[in-house]
Design a protein around this motif. Sequence first.
Motif, mmCIF file in Angstrom:
data_model
loop_
_atom_site.group_PDB
_atom_site.id
_atom_site.type_symbol
_atom_site.label_atom_id
_atom_site.label_comp_id
_atom_site.label_asym_id
_atom_site.label_seq_id
_atom_site.Cartn_x
_atom_site.Cartn_y
_atom_site.Cartn_z
ATOM 1 N N ILE A 1 52.969 46.799 24.213
ATOM 2 C CA ILE A 1 51.513 46.354 23.980
ATOM 3 C C ILE A 1 51.221 44.892 23.482
ATOM 4 N N ASP A 2 52.250 44.712 22.729
ATOM 5 C CA ASP A 2 52.227 43.264 22.210
ATOM 6 C C ASP A 2 52.377 42.365 23.388
ATOM 7 N N ASP A 3 53.185 42.509 23.940
ATOM 8 C CA ASP A 3 53.145 41.466 25.362
ATOM 9 C C ASP A 3 52.112 41.466 26.121
ATOM 10 N N LEU A 4 51.556 42.695 26.621
ATOM 11 C CA LEU A 4 50.367 42.709 27.211
ATOM 12 C C LEU A 4 49.311 42.026 26.706
ATOM 13 N N THR A 5 49.171 42.262 25.163
ATOM 14 C CA THR A 5 48.094 41.526 24.536
ATOM 15 C C THR A 5 47.843 40.187 24.660
ATOM 16 N N SER A 6 49.137 39.636 24.885
ATOM 17 C CA SER A 6 49.322 38.194 24.696
ATOM 18 C C SER A 6 48.777 37.597 26.176
ATOM 19 N N MET A 7 48.513 38.488 27.142
ATOM 20 C CA MET A 7 48.039 38.097 28.520
ATOM 21 C C MET A 7 46.663 38.636 28.548
ATOM 22 N N ARG A 8 45.771 38.577 27.406
ATOM 23 C CA ARG A 8 44.487 39.228 27.694
ATOM 24 C C ARG A 8 43.621 38.527 28.702
ATOM 25 N N GLY A 9 43.966 37.308 29.012
ATOM 26 C CA GLY A 9 43.030 36.705 30.149
ATOM 27 C C GLY A 9 43.247 37.204 31.435
ATOM 28 N N ASP A 10 44.309 38.057 31.647
ATOM 29 C CA ASP A 10 44.584 38.473 33.061
ATOM 30 C C ASP A 10 44.126 39.921 33.096
ATOM 31 N N ALA A 11 43.123 40.103 34.134
ATOM 32 C CA ALA A 11 42.669 41.584 34.392
ATOM 33 C C ALA A 11 43.677 42.489 34.569
ATOM 34 N N ALA B 1 46.684 42.932 33.290
ATOM 35 C CA ALA B 1 47.144 43.166 31.871
ATOM 36 C C ALA B 1 46.254 43.836 31.324
ATOM 37 N N VAL B 2 44.827 43.596 31.221
ATOM 38 C CA VAL B 2 43.745 44.342 30.688
ATOM 39 C C VAL B 2 43.875 45.709 31.225
ATOM 40 N N GLY B 3 43.717 45.841 32.537
ATOM 41 C CA GLY B 3 43.863 47.382 33.009
ATOM 42 C C GLY B 3 45.048 48.230 32.461
ATOM 43 N N ILE B 4 46.216 47.406 32.486
ATOM 44 C CA ILE B 4 47.377 48.184 31.924
ATOM 45 C C ILE B 4 47.294 48.710 30.603
ATOM 46 N N LEU B 5 46.691 47.650 29.844
ATOM 47 C CA LEU B 5 46.443 48.092 28.484
ATOM 48 C C LEU B 5 45.602 49.233 28.173
ATOM 49 N N LEU B 6 44.447 49.174 29.180
ATOM 50 C CA LEU B 6 43.544 50.412 29.192
ATOM 51 C C LEU B 6 44.170 51.592 29.338
ATOM 52 N N ILE B 7 45.011 51.724 30.273
ATOM 53 C CA ILE B 7 45.882 52.977 30.405
ATOM 54 C C ILE B 7 46.794 53.271 29.410
ATOM 55 N N ALA B 8 47.619 52.277 28.849
ATOM 56 C CA ALA B 8 48.812 52.420 27.931
ATOM 57 C C ALA B 8 48.104 52.715 26.471
ATOM 58 N N LEU B 9 46.842 52.239 26.309
ATOM 59 C CA LEU B 9 46.075 52.560 24.901
ATOM 60 C C LEU B 9 45.156 53.792 24.718
ATOM 61 N N ASN B 10 44.876 54.273 26.061
ATOM 62 C CA ASN B 10 43.841 55.501 26.226
ATOM 63 C C ASN B 10 44.314 56.404 26.874
ATOM 64 N N GLY B 11 45.599 56.263 27.630
ATOM 65 C CA GLY B 11 46.114 57.502 28.436
ATOM 66 C C GLY B 11 45.285 57.526 29.749
ATOM 67 N N ARG C 1 39.043 48.238 21.090
ATOM 68 C CA ARG C 1 37.825 47.588 20.661
ATOM 69 C C ARG C 1 37.847 46.118 20.753
ATOM 70 N N LYS C 2 39.024 45.518 20.141
ATOM 71 C CA LYS C 2 39.340 44.162 20.120
ATOM 72 C C LYS C 2 39.688 43.796 21.500
ATOM 73 N N LEU C 3 40.330 44.499 22.015
ATOM 74 C CA LEU C 3 40.750 43.919 23.754
ATOM 75 C C LEU C 3 39.343 43.734 24.476
ATOM 76 N N LEU C 4 38.555 44.718 24.330
ATOM 77 C CA LEU C 4 37.159 44.486 24.983
ATOM 78 C C LEU C 4 36.396 43.511 24.822
ATOM 79 N N ASP C 5 36.339 43.260 23.348
ATOM 80 C CA ASP C 5 35.482 42.247 22.846
ATOM 81 C C ASP C 5 35.833 40.932 23.300
ATOM 82 N N GLU C 6 37.314 40.599 23.404
ATOM 83 C CA GLU C 6 37.829 39.540 23.839
ATOM 84 C C GLU C 6 37.766 39.317 25.136
ATOM 85 N N TRP C 7 37.829 40.162 26.049
ATOM 86 C CA TRP C 7 38.078 40.266 27.393
ATOM 87 C C TRP C 7 36.629 40.095 28.055
#
Length: 381
Positions: A193-203, A205-215, A266-272
Amino acid sequence: MDGKLTLTVSRMEGTSNAKCRLWRLRLFVDGKPAKSKRFHGTYGQAKAAGDEFKAAYAETMRLSGYDPDMTFAEYAERWLQRRRDSGSFENQTIKANAAKVDGLCRVMGGLKLSEMKRADVVDALLGIKGGAIGGVELMNSTVRGYHTVLKQIMDEAVRDELILKSPVDNVKPPKSDAREKHALPFDQYTKLIDDLTSMRGDAHAVGILLIALNGLRRSEAVALEWDDDLGDGLAVFDSIENMSGEKKKTKSPSGKRIVPMTAETRKLLDEWKPMQALMLRSRGIEQTPQTPLITNIKGRRMAADTLYRWWRKFGPTMFGVDCTIHELRHTFLTYLAKDGDAFALKRIAGWSKISMADTYVHADDEADRAAMRAFEDRIGR
């Protein structure tokens, strides 16, 4: 109807026709057993009942288009067309069925439907596994798909009364050799989660985070649009069909749900959101409420397969994680299960029944011990 239909009436009790009151009525098509039933009554009544039985079956054969020379390929195409015409199946399901029918017809299409035996089925499936279709040996899990479709076709032929019994009935599908799903260890999950968060400018990584953080399922993640962001939750009402890229309803009615928003999401989407708007604007595209959350380099909705391929390539090399995207869903639900009640888990996961937890939530001995300690504290022992 070209088949010759004959009837026999035989005693099942008694020593003569006059004394018998239980009869077996049997129908044969071209000399082969087709259907039978029992009848209680006198011999004369049994003969009359047999004539009615024969006439009714003859009409069934006429309506079903019985042809003693019908091949498996001819009937399989009829079965497939019925599924298309029914409107009850997703386009992706029909395409998958068509691919399986094509493969089955290559190895057994010329066989007469009425003459197919168990040995034909066994040989066909072994041939498919050995590479008779694509030239390469297939995994058992793939062959199981062919077995499933073949069984559906032959069961339909039984219901159409074109054959008496399915030759697939006594053929077991091969044991699945698909890798068992597993959840990531918690420390590896949080590091990811931390490693993906550092790549928030990459779509991606955002997609993978949405899966990993919300199932989410990946077809659900790529279906999300900005008007699905409710502020305190994600409205998961649609998914994307893999083959066509078209929007469709979720996997089941239970899949339509609102996933509560965590502070991390929430933070992920606000930044993305402003990052994506800037990238789209550079391509002359205006971000709107209907813009997908996950877009490709052309500003269009990212395909689920694109996300899959990105993760398959970079999951092990960039993040040191050996798991599938779907196992990220398993991981999220496993850790969610440790802190939430069963019915909240069911709703967030989008399951139709809580028993799905047996597949998705993985064992954790320490969590089990903690649960028992909590129980002991509750009862004061």
